[in-house]
Write a protein that holds these residues in place. Structure first.
Motif, PDB file in Angstrom:
ATOM      1  N   ALA A  29       0.836  -1.200   0.000  1.00 55.21           N
ATOM      2  CA  ALA A  29       0.000   0.000   0.000  1.00 55.21           C
ATOM      3  C   ALA A  29       0.871   1.251   0.000  1.00 55.21           C
ATOM      4  CB  ALA A  29      -0.935  -0.008   1.205  1.00 55.21           C
ATOM      5  N   ARG A  30       1.883   1.263   0.836  1.00 56.68           N
ATOM      6  CA  ARG A  30       2.776   2.417   0.915  1.00 56.68           C
ATOM      7  C   ARG A  30       3.491   2.660  -0.408  1.00 56.68           C
ATOM      8  NH1 ARG A  30       7.723   3.709   1.183  1.00 56.68           N
ATOM      9  NH2 ARG A  30       8.555   1.604   1.264  1.00 56.68           N
ATOM     10  N   ARG A  31       3.992   1.590  -1.014  1.00 55.55           N
ATOM     11  CA  ARG A  31       4.767   1.728  -2.253  1.00 55.55           C
ATOM     12  C   ARG A  31       3.911   2.083  -3.453  1.00 55.55           C
ATOM     13  NH1 ARG A  31       8.831  -2.681  -3.575  1.00 55.55           N
ATOM     14  NH2 ARG A  31       9.757  -0.938  -4.680  1.00 55.55           N
ATOM     15  N   THR A  32       2.645   1.664  -3.449  1.00 45.76           N
ATOM     16  CA  THR A  32       1.776   1.890  -4.606  1.00 45.76           C
ATOM     17  C   THR A  32       0.934   3.150  -4.487  1.00 45.76           C
ATOM     18  OG1 THR A  32      -0.003   0.572  -3.644  1.00 45.76           O
ATOM     19  CG2 THR A  32       1.560  -0.577  -5.105  1.00 45.76           C
ATOM     20  N   GLY A  33       0.752   3.642  -3.270  1.00 45.20           N
ATOM     21  CA  GLY A  33      -0.129   4.777  -3.068  1.00 45.20           C
ATOM     22  C   GLY A  33      -1.574   4.363  -2.817  1.00 45.20           C
ATOM     23  N   LEU A  34      -1.835   3.044  -2.812  1.00 48.26           N
ATOM     24  CA  LEU A  34      -3.171   2.559  -2.473  1.00 48.26           C
ATOM     25  C   LEU A  34      -3.336   2.637  -0.962  1.00 48.26           C
ATOM     26  CD1 LEU A  34      -3.252  -0.666  -4.696  1.00 48.26           C
ATOM     27  CD2 LEU A  34      -4.367   1.516  -5.168  1.00 48.26           C
ATOM     28  N   THR A  35      -4.554   2.857  -0.524  1.00 51.84           N
ATOM     29  CA  THR A  35      -4.779   2.898   0.919  1.00 51.84           C
ATOM     30  C   THR A  35      -4.766   1.484   1.480  1.00 51.84           C
ATOM     31  OG1 THR A  35      -7.183   2.735   0.724  1.00 51.84           O
ATOM     32  CG2 THR A  35      -6.228   4.969   0.691  1.00 51.84           C
ATOM     33  N   ARG A  36      -4.539   1.379   2.768  1.00 53.55           N
ATOM     34  CA  ARG A  36      -4.596   0.062   3.419  1.00 53.55           C
ATOM     35  C   ARG A  36      -6.002  -0.507   3.307  1.00 53.55           C
ATOM     36  NH1 ARG A  36      -0.962   0.046   8.917  1.00 53.55           N
ATOM     37  NH2 ARG A  36       0.960   0.715   7.926  1.00 53.55           N
ATOM     38  N   ALA A  37      -6.999   0.373   3.383  1.00 52.53           N
ATOM     39  CA  ALA A  37      -8.385  -0.077   3.254  1.00 52.53           C
ATOM     40  C   ALA A  37      -8.634  -0.675   1.872  1.00 52.53           C
ATOM     41  CB  ALA A  37      -9.344   1.085   3.505  1.00 52.53           C
ATOM     42  N   ARG A  38      -8.082  -0.040   0.830  1.00 57.60           N
ATOM     43  CA  ARG A  38      -8.258  -0.580  -0.524  1.00 57.60           C
ATOM     44  C   ARG A  38      -7.520  -1.909  -0.670  1.00 57.60           C
ATOM     45  NH1 ARG A  38     -11.428  -1.668  -4.636  1.00 57.60           N
ATOM     46  NH2 ARG A  38     -10.367  -1.615  -6.637  1.00 57.60           N
ATOM     47  N   MET A  39      -6.337  -2.020  -0.104  1.00 54.68           N
ATOM     48  CA  MET A  39      -5.603  -3.287  -0.156  1.00 54.68           C
ATOM     49  C   MET A  39      -6.392  -4.386   0.540  1.00 54.68           C
ATOM     50  SD  MET A  39      -2.842  -3.268  -1.950  1.00 54.68           S
ATOM     51  CE  MET A  39      -2.220  -4.846  -1.391  1.00 54.68           C
TER      52      MET A  39
ATOM     53  N   ARG B   6      -8.592  -3.162 -10.536  1.00 59.92           N
ATOM     54  CA  ARG B   6      -8.369  -2.396 -11.762  1.00 59.92           C
ATOM     55  C   ARG B   6      -6.987  -2.724 -12.323  1.00 59.92           C
ATOM     56  NH1 ARG B   6     -10.605   1.786  -8.303  1.00 59.92           N
ATOM     57  NH2 ARG B   6      -8.500   2.590  -8.094  1.00 59.92           N
ATOM     58  N   ALA B   7      -6.858  -2.599 -13.635  1.00 58.50           N
ATOM     59  CA  ALA B   7      -5.600  -2.920 -14.316  1.00 58.50           C
ATOM     60  C   ALA B   7      -4.441  -2.108 -13.747  1.00 58.50           C
ATOM     61  CB  ALA B   7      -5.730  -2.688 -15.812  1.00 58.50           C
ATOM     62  N   GLU B   8      -4.673  -0.831 -13.479  1.00 55.70           N
ATOM     63  CA  GLU B   8      -3.579   0.000 -12.974  1.00 55.70           C
ATOM     64  C   GLU B   8      -3.182  -0.414 -11.558  1.00 55.70           C
ATOM     65  OE1 GLU B   8      -7.374   2.562 -12.623  1.00 55.70           O
ATOM     66  OE2 GLU B   8      -6.489   1.302 -14.153  1.00 55.70           O
TER      67      GLU B   8
ATOM     68  N   ILE C 228       0.828  -3.012  -8.081  1.00 51.74           N
ATOM     69  CA  ILE C 228       1.119  -4.054  -7.094  1.00 51.74           C
ATOM     70  C   ILE C 228       2.231  -4.962  -7.604  1.00 51.74           C
ATOM     71  CG2 ILE C 228       0.193  -6.096  -5.921  1.00 51.74           C
ATOM     72  CD1 ILE C 228      -2.536  -4.507  -5.846  1.00 51.74           C
ATOM     73  N   ALA C 229       2.155  -5.337  -8.884  1.00 50.16           N
ATOM     74  CA  ALA C 229       3.202  -6.180  -9.469  1.00 50.16           C
ATOM     75  C   ALA C 229       4.560  -5.490  -9.382  1.00 50.16           C
ATOM     76  CB  ALA C 229       2.856  -6.522 -10.913  1.00 50.16           C
ATOM     77  N   LEU C 230       4.596  -4.215  -9.716  1.00 54.02           N
ATOM     78  CA  LEU C 230       5.868  -3.477  -9.627  1.00 54.02           C
ATOM     79  C   LEU C 230       6.377  -3.446  -8.190  1.00 54.02           C
ATOM     80  CD1 LEU C 230       5.227  -0.411 -11.974  1.00 54.02           C
ATOM     81  CD2 LEU C 230       6.503  -2.506 -12.482  1.00 54.02           C
ATOM     82  N   ALA C 231       5.467  -3.252  -7.248  1.00 52.48           N
ATOM     83  CA  ALA C 231       5.859  -3.154  -5.838  1.00 52.48           C
ATOM     84  C   ALA C 231       6.436  -4.455  -5.293  1.00 52.48           C
ATOM     85  CB  ALA C 231       4.661  -2.715  -4.991  1.00 52.48           C
ATOM     86  N   ILE C 232       6.004  -5.592  -5.839  1.00 56.41           N
ATOM     87  CA  ILE C 232       6.501  -6.880  -5.340  1.00 56.41           C
ATOM     88  C   ILE C 232       7.507  -7.520  -6.303  1.00 56.41           C
ATOM     89  CG2 ILE C 232       4.462  -7.270  -3.922  1.00 56.41           C
ATOM     90  CD1 ILE C 232       3.504  -9.296  -6.017  1.00 56.41           C
ATOM     91  N   ASN C 233       7.936  -6.724  -7.284  1.00 53.29           N
ATOM     92  CA  ASN C 233       8.980  -7.149  -8.231  1.00 53.29           C
ATOM     93  C   ASN C 233       8.628  -8.385  -9.036  1.00 53.29           C
ATOM     94  OD1 ASN C 233      10.829  -5.023  -7.544  1.00 53.29           O
ATOM     95  ND2 ASN C 233      11.215  -6.130  -5.640  1.00 53.29           N
ATOM     96  N   VAL C 234       7.423  -8.414  -9.581  1.00 49.97           N
ATOM     97  CA  VAL C 234       7.041  -9.466 -10.526  1.00 49.97           C
ATOM     98  C   VAL C 234       6.534  -8.791 -11.787  1.00 49.97           C
ATOM     99  CG1 VAL C 234       6.455 -11.147  -8.732  1.00 49.97           C
ATOM    100  CG2 VAL C 234       4.674  -9.712  -9.684  1.00 49.97           C
ATOM    101  N   LYS C 235       6.564  -9.522 -12.898  1.00 53.32           N
ATOM    102  CA  LYS C 235       6.049  -8.990 -14.152  1.00 53.32           C
ATOM    103  C   LYS C 235       4.524  -8.993 -14.088  1.00 53.32           C
ATOM    104  CE  LYS C 235       9.982 -10.327 -16.932  1.00 53.32           C
ATOM    105  NZ  LYS C 235      10.452 -11.121 -18.063  1.00 53.32           N
TER     106      LYS C 235
END
Length: 73
Positions: A19-29, A41-43, A48-55
């Motif tokens: 959540a911190r790395r993506t800008g999503l709220t904890r509630a949304r996560m 949503r696609a974005e 999330i993929a970028l934040a956890i280092n996966v494609k």
């Protein structure tokens, strides 16, 4: 739990950190990982993929590999 919740759980991902790395709220996560009716949503998947280092494509494929096309005439 949602497909995203299972996916992140299998990888022992810290949702607060994502959540911190993506800008999503904890509630949304929490909604995305716990509420079956939530719509990812696609974005959000991409971030999330970028934040956890996966494609993103690999993450999408793993989460939704059980989907198939309807075959007909």
């Amino acid at each position: 739990m949602t497909k995203l919740g299972y996916y992140l759980g299998q990888r022992s991902v810290n949702k607060a950190e994502v959540a911190r790395r993506t800008g999503l709220t904890r509630a949304r996560m929490n909604e995305l990982t716990l509420t079956e009716t939530s719509k990812l949503r696609a974005e959000e998947l991409y971030l999330i993929a970028l934040a956890i280092n996966v494609k993103p494509g690999e993450m999408l494929e793993e989460m939704y590999r059980d989907l198939t096309l309807i075959t007909g005439s």
